[in-house]
Structures are given as C-alpha cells and as structure tokens.
Design an enzyme around this catalytic site. Structure first.
Site, short mmCIF file in Angstrom:
data_model
loop_
_atom_site.label_atom_id
_atom_site.label_comp_id
_atom_site.label_asym_id
_atom_site.label_seq_id
_atom_site.Cartn_x
_atom_site.Cartn_y
_atom_site.Cartn_z
N HIS A 184 -1.42 -1.04 -4.54
CA HIS A 184 -2.18 -0.96 -3.62
C HIS A 184 -2.50 1.14 -3.60
O HIS A 184 -1.69 1.40 -2.90
CB HIS A 184 -2.32 -1.32 -2.48
CG HIS A 184 -3.84 -1.28 -2.20
ND1 HIS A 184 -5.31 -2.29 -2.12
CD2 HIS A 184 -4.37 -0.66 -1.32
CE1 HIS A 184 -6.43 -1.77 -1.51
NE2 HIS A 184 -5.48 -0.95 -0.95
N ASP A 213 -7.22 -6.17 3.47
CA ASP A 213 -5.85 -5.33 3.68
C ASP A 213 -6.35 -4.36 5.23
O ASP A 213 -8.05 -3.97 6.03
CB ASP A 213 -7.14 -4.31 2.65
CG ASP A 213 -6.18 -2.64 2.62
OD1 ASP A 213 -5.40 -2.43 3.29
OD2 ASP A 213 -7.39 -1.53 2.39
N GLY A 214 -5.65 -4.01 6.00
CA GLY A 214 -4.88 -3.23 7.05
C GLY A 214 -4.51 -4.93 8.41
O GLY A 214 -5.29 -5.31 8.68
N SER A 229 0.85 -1.32 -0.35
CA SER A 229 0.16 -0.36 0.35
C SER A 229 1.06 1.59 -0.35
O SER A 229 1.57 1.45 0.97
CB SER A 229 -0.86 -0.42 1.22
OG SER A 229 -1.83 0.98 1.23
N ASP A 254 -4.82 3.59 -2.20
CA ASP A 254 -6.01 4.17 -0.92
C ASP A 254 -6.65 6.30 -1.31
O ASP A 254 -5.99 6.50 -1.40
CB ASP A 254 -5.58 4.58 0.29
CG ASP A 254 -5.39 2.67 0.63
OD1 ASP A 254 -5.79 1.75 0.94
OD2 ASP A 254 -4.19 2.14 1.12
N MET A 283 -12.26 5.25 -0.82
CA MET A 283 -12.61 4.98 0.11
C MET A 283 -13.40 6.92 -0.28
O MET A 283 -13.31 7.45 0.45
CB MET A 283 -11.91 5.19 1.08
CG MET A 283 -11.78 3.92 1.23
SD MET A 283 -10.00 3.26 2.80
CE MET A 283 -9.31 3.67 1.30
N GLY A 299 -1.18 1.83 9.34
CA GLY A 299 -0.47 1.30 10.91
C GLY A 299 -1.85 0.78 11.92
O GLY A 299 -1.03 1.53 13.13
N PHE A 327 -7.10 5.17 7.59
CA PHE A 327 -5.01 5.27 8.15
C PHE A 327 -4.65 3.44 8.63
O PHE A 327 -5.05 3.04 8.02
CB PHE A 327 -5.76 5.87 10.03
CG PHE A 327 -6.20 7.00 9.74
CD1 PHE A 327 -5.67 8.15 9.45
CD2 PHE A 327 -7.26 6.61 10.52
CE1 PHE A 327 -6.07 9.35 9.83
CE2 PHE A 327 -8.20 7.54 10.12
CZ PHE A 327 -7.78 9.32 10.61
N MET A 336 -11.82 -5.21 4.88
CA MET A 336 -11.53 -4.48 5.81
C MET A 336 -10.91 -4.63 6.76
O MET A 336 -12.03 -5.70 7.85
CB MET A 336 -11.39 -2.90 5.82
CG MET A 336 -12.43 -2.35 4.55
SD MET A 336 -10.21 -1.39 3.79
CE MET A 336 -9.27 -1.22 5.17
N MET A 357 -8.20 8.50 -0.30
CA MET A 357 -9.46 9.02 0.76
C MET A 357 -9.92 10.63 0.01
O MET A 357 -9.02 11.29 0.16
CB MET A 357 -8.85 8.52 1.41
CG MET A 357 -8.08 6.97 2.02
SD MET A 357 -7.89 7.53 3.86
CE MET A 357 -6.60 5.94 3.60
N HIS A 399 -8.27 1.12 -4.71
CA HIS A 399 -9.46 1.09 -3.27
C HIS A 399 -9.83 2.71 -2.96
O HIS A 399 -9.56 3.42 -2.59
CB HIS A 399 -8.42 0.90 -2.50
CG HIS A 399 -9.64 0.66 -0.80
ND1 HIS A 399 -9.13 0.25 0.38
CD2 HIS A 399 -10.62 0.64 -0.30
CE1 HIS A 399 -10.31 0.18 1.19
NE2 HIS A 399 -10.98 0.08 0.25
C1 DX5 Z 1 -6.16 1.40 5.58
C2 DX5 Z 1 -5.79 1.51 3.79
C3 DX5 Z 1 -5.07 0.59 4.11
C4 DX5 Z 1 -3.31 0.33 4.07
C5 DX5 Z 1 -3.44 -0.55 5.16
O1 DX5 Z 1 -7.74 2.53 5.03
O2 DX5 Z 1 -6.87 1.10 2.57
O3 DX5 Z 1 -5.03 -0.03 2.72
O4 DX5 Z 1 -2.59 1.10 3.77
O5 DX5 Z 1 -2.09 0.03 6.17
P1 DX5 Z 1 -1.64 -1.39 6.75
O6 DX5 Z 1 -0.66 -2.57 5.98
O7 DX5 Z 1 -0.08 -0.12 7.77
O8 DX5 Z 1 -2.71 -1.35 7.77
ZN ZN Z 2 -6.49 -0.38 0.36
#
Ligand code: DX5
Ligand code: ZN
Length: 214
Positions: A31, A173-174, A6, A33, A66, A143, A141, A135, A35, A64
C-alpha cells in the site's frame, strides 16, 4: 483476508530491507500513500520512490492517491507500476470519468471515502468499482486512532455489494491493529491496510501472519 502493509510507516533509510521483509511475508499487496499537501495536510513521496519500490517489490502495488485532480497523474502512476489505484471521492468532480480512465489503463479502480462521506453515495457507481477503500482515520498521517463508526459503514457497504451480487472488495485504511482486525473481518472487510501495526512491531513477519489469520 488480504493484507496491505503501508510503506508510509517503513524505515526510509532502510527501504530496501523493509520491502524485502514484505516480499518474504504473507502480505498480499504493497500500500503506497501519495499525498500532495493540498487534499491532505501532509506530503509523502512521489514517482522516484514508487519506481524504486516497483523494482524490488514482488507483489502488486496498491496506490492510494490523496491528491486533488488525480486524473493528471493516473497514467504516470500506472507507468510507475501501480496495479490498483484509488482516488478520493471528495477530490473528483467527474468521478465516473475518472473511474473509466483508471480501468482503461488496465488498473484496478477503487474509490477512497473520508470518514464523513457516506457509502450510500456509491449507489450508482458501485458496479464499476473493483474496490472501495474506507478511511478509518482522517487521511494524511499514519499512527492515528481508529474511528469506531467504521464498522457500521462496512456493514452498509457489504449489504449494497451483496444486493448487487458483485465482487467489489472492501479495503480498510487507518488504525488497523490485531484487536480490531477480527471485528473488521466480521463486518465484511476484505483487505486490511496496516502501517504502524506492521512496521513498529517487534516481529513484523509474525504480525502480518496474525493479521492475515484474523
Ligand atoms: C493515512 C494513510 C494510511 C496510513 C495507515 O492517510 O492512508 O494508509 O499509512 O497507517 P496506520 O496503519 O499506521 O494508521
Ligand atoms: Zn492509505
């Protein structure tokens, strides 16, 4: 197992270097993200960054979304180079139409489910989906801590996929790390997204290799 680092966790002052690292690695897809600050309480990056990544990336882009009302932007993301697009079930009142829109543009269509959204809701649409993104944290976020309930969701969804004899992939994911990756595989995951685990590692290339071998 497909591995999708990601980019949200990359070093944006050295994005070209980080993209090249993924190109050289055993990772399968990028990947990305997106947002909007509305569907999730964070804003990430948009078209200029996706365009730039497309120019250097040598692997498919998994975008992805969001964002609320994603239909407004699906074509633009396809034009920006998206090969896979997932939209959130919770953000689409006419989800069936949205899936058809994505497929008609020649892009792999996926649905993303928030942790509270049951996989059973996909019963009547699963056959149309190329992948389901589960998810394993609340979106917004990188981490965050992995939600343990995810294993059960994967197993339920895998059973639904096997029952129908279809090829729909399960993406997680996550909070994915080297400890939970083998358990996710055993539960039925096909694609692992990893942000912090890859980009905060001492040796990202070796970490990707190890995730892939899970
Ligand atoms: C969160 C994202 C993820 C995120 C995953 O909303 O959709 O793709 O970047 O990050 P890690 O692997 O650090 O949880
Ligand atoms: Zn994601």
């Amino acid at each position: 197992m497909l591995i999708a680092p990601s980019i949200l966790s990359a070093d944006f002052t050295n994005l070209g270097r980080d993209i090249e690292m993924i190109n050289q690695s055993e990772a399968d897809i990028f990947h990305l993200d997106i947002m909007d600050g509305m569907f999730v309480p964070n804003i990430s990056f948009g078209f200029p960054v996706v365009d730039a990544i497309r120019k250097s990336a040598k692997k498919p882009l998994d975008v992805h979304l969001m964002i609320l009302d994603p239909d407004r932007y699906i074509e633009r993301f396809r034009d920006a180079g998206a090969n896979w697009i997932s939209v959130h079930y919770e953000a689409c009142p006419h989800f069936h139409r949205t899936v058809q829109n994505i497929k008609n543009l020649g892009v792999k269509a996926g649905v993303a489910l928030n942790p509270h959204t049951p996989v059973a809701l996909l019963e009547d649409i699963l056959c149309d989906l190329d992948f389901v993104l589960i998810m394993s944290v609340n979106p917004g976020f990188g981490g965050q801590k992995f939600i343990e309930q995810t294993y059960e969701k994967i197993m339920k969804l895998k059973a639904m996929i096997r029952e129908r004899n279809i090829e729909t992939l399960i993406e997680i994911d996550g909070g994915v790390d080297l400890i939970n990756a083998p358990k996710l595989k055993a539960a039925g995951a096909d694609v692992l997204v990893a942000g912090n685990t890859v980009f905060k590692a001492q040796n990202p290339l070796a970490t990707i290799k190890n995730l892939k071998a899970s």
